[in-house]
Write a protein that holds these residues in place. Structure first.
Motif, short mmCIF file in Angstrom:
data_model
loop_
_atom_site.label_atom_id
_atom_site.label_comp_id
_atom_site.label_asym_id
_atom_site.label_seq_id
_atom_site.Cartn_x
_atom_site.Cartn_y
_atom_site.Cartn_z
N ASP A 227 0.83 -1.20 0.00
CA ASP A 227 0.00 0.00 0.00
C ASP A 227 0.87 1.26 0.00
O ASP A 227 0.68 2.17 -0.81
CB ASP A 227 -0.92 0.04 1.22
N THR A 258 -5.16 -4.37 -0.52
CA THR A 258 -4.25 -3.35 -1.02
C THR A 258 -4.97 -2.39 -1.94
O THR A 258 -4.84 -1.17 -1.84
CB THR A 258 -3.09 -4.02 -1.77
N LEU A 261 -7.29 0.02 0.05
CA LEU A 261 -6.55 1.03 0.80
C LEU A 261 -5.93 2.08 -0.11
O LEU A 261 -5.96 3.28 0.17
CB LEU A 261 -5.47 0.35 1.65
N VAL A 262 -5.37 1.62 -1.23
CA VAL A 262 -4.78 2.56 -2.18
C VAL A 262 -5.87 3.44 -2.78
O VAL A 262 -5.70 4.66 -2.91
CB VAL A 262 -4.03 1.80 -3.28
#
Length: 274
Positions: A227, A258, A261-262
């Protein structure tokens, strides 16, 4: 090949960046742009769920008035999108539907090659989470790759592919190859793995595929938290492409993937491929 781009818009401020990005993508790929506005059925039915006390106006009257307001807004928003985009030579197909927004966006996505929408709508409370609820649901369920626009309009200058060798990342690699040539963008491949040779091998694998499609990719590798490394590599004028969702059941349950979150923290547009 990208032949049909679906833009989902409600005319809100976050949707404006999606409108500009979708128009640019349709222009560059010579695709048809379907501009979709969904009249939210939950707003139309709101009077049924409220205690109106002594008010005796029949509920159907409220239904009609609310629907008329939503229709007028839809026509105004889609009219503006059409005027701005058709001036560039893009064929636009405005569509107005009534229902739950994310459900109808996903339904329309079945016949599109790419979906573009804003990070949030008019009443989403995205400030706390980074994403509106409709956008999050579309990303999670769309059968078609989804681009979530940045909050501010920004023409991409580079395609950055986050590649970890997973099935979803491989599909992101394929659409990156399809897009890069049409968009005339340089491509960079980022692979994050604590085993440096493994990271280099993954990045080289993706770069070789892109080379077979006539593209030369810059190779980037890093170790540590995926991330953080992806967000560090991303620039505001990148179009970041990645697969969804990351590996690991516990990580997905507790922290989100991931990709999620990104997506919540990215400063530029993000292309998510399931």
């Amino acid at each position: 090949m990208i032949r049909r781009v679906l833009l989902a818009t409600d005319g809100s401020d976050p949707a404006l960046a999606a409108e500009r990005l979708a128009g640019w993508l349709a222009y560059k790929t010579e695709a048809v742009l379907e501009a979709l506005y969904v009249r939210d059925i939950r707003l139309i039915r709101m009077p049924e769920l409220m205690d109106w006390g002594a008010i005796s106006v029949p509920v159907p009257v409220y239904h009609k008035e609310i629907e008329e307001v939503l229709t007028a807004r839809a026509e105004a928003v889609l009219g503006r999108v059409r005027r701005e985009t058709e001036n560039a030579g893009v064929k636009v197909e405005p569509t107005i539907r009534t229902g739950v927004p994310y459900e109808l966006i996903v339904e329309e996505a079945r016949t599109a090659d790419l979906v573009v929408l804003g990070r949030a709508g008019e009443a989403s409370g995205h400030e706390a989470t980074g994403l509106g609820s409709t956008t999050e649901r579309v990303v999670r369920t769309s059968p078609t790759p989804v681009i979530v626009a940045a909050l501010e309009p920004q023409e991409p200058r580079r395609l950055l592919l986050a590649y970890d060798g997973s099935d979803a990342a491989t599909r992101a690699l394929h659409i990156t190859a399809a897009l890069a040539g049409s968009l005339s963008l340089p491509v960079a491949v980022l692979s994050v793995h604590d085993d440096a040779p493994r990271a280099e091998s993954l990045a080289a694998e993706a770069a070789a595929y892109l080379e077979d499609h006539g593209l030369v990719a810059e190779i980037l590798t890093a170790g540590g938290d995926p991330d953080e490394r992806i967000l560090e590599a991303e620039q505001p004028d990148d179009l970041l492409a990645m697969g969804a969702f990351g590996k690991g059941l516990i990580r997905n349950l507790l922290l989100g993937s991931t990709a999620e979150l990104v997506l919540r923290r990215a400063v530029g547009p993000v292309l998510v491929v399931r």
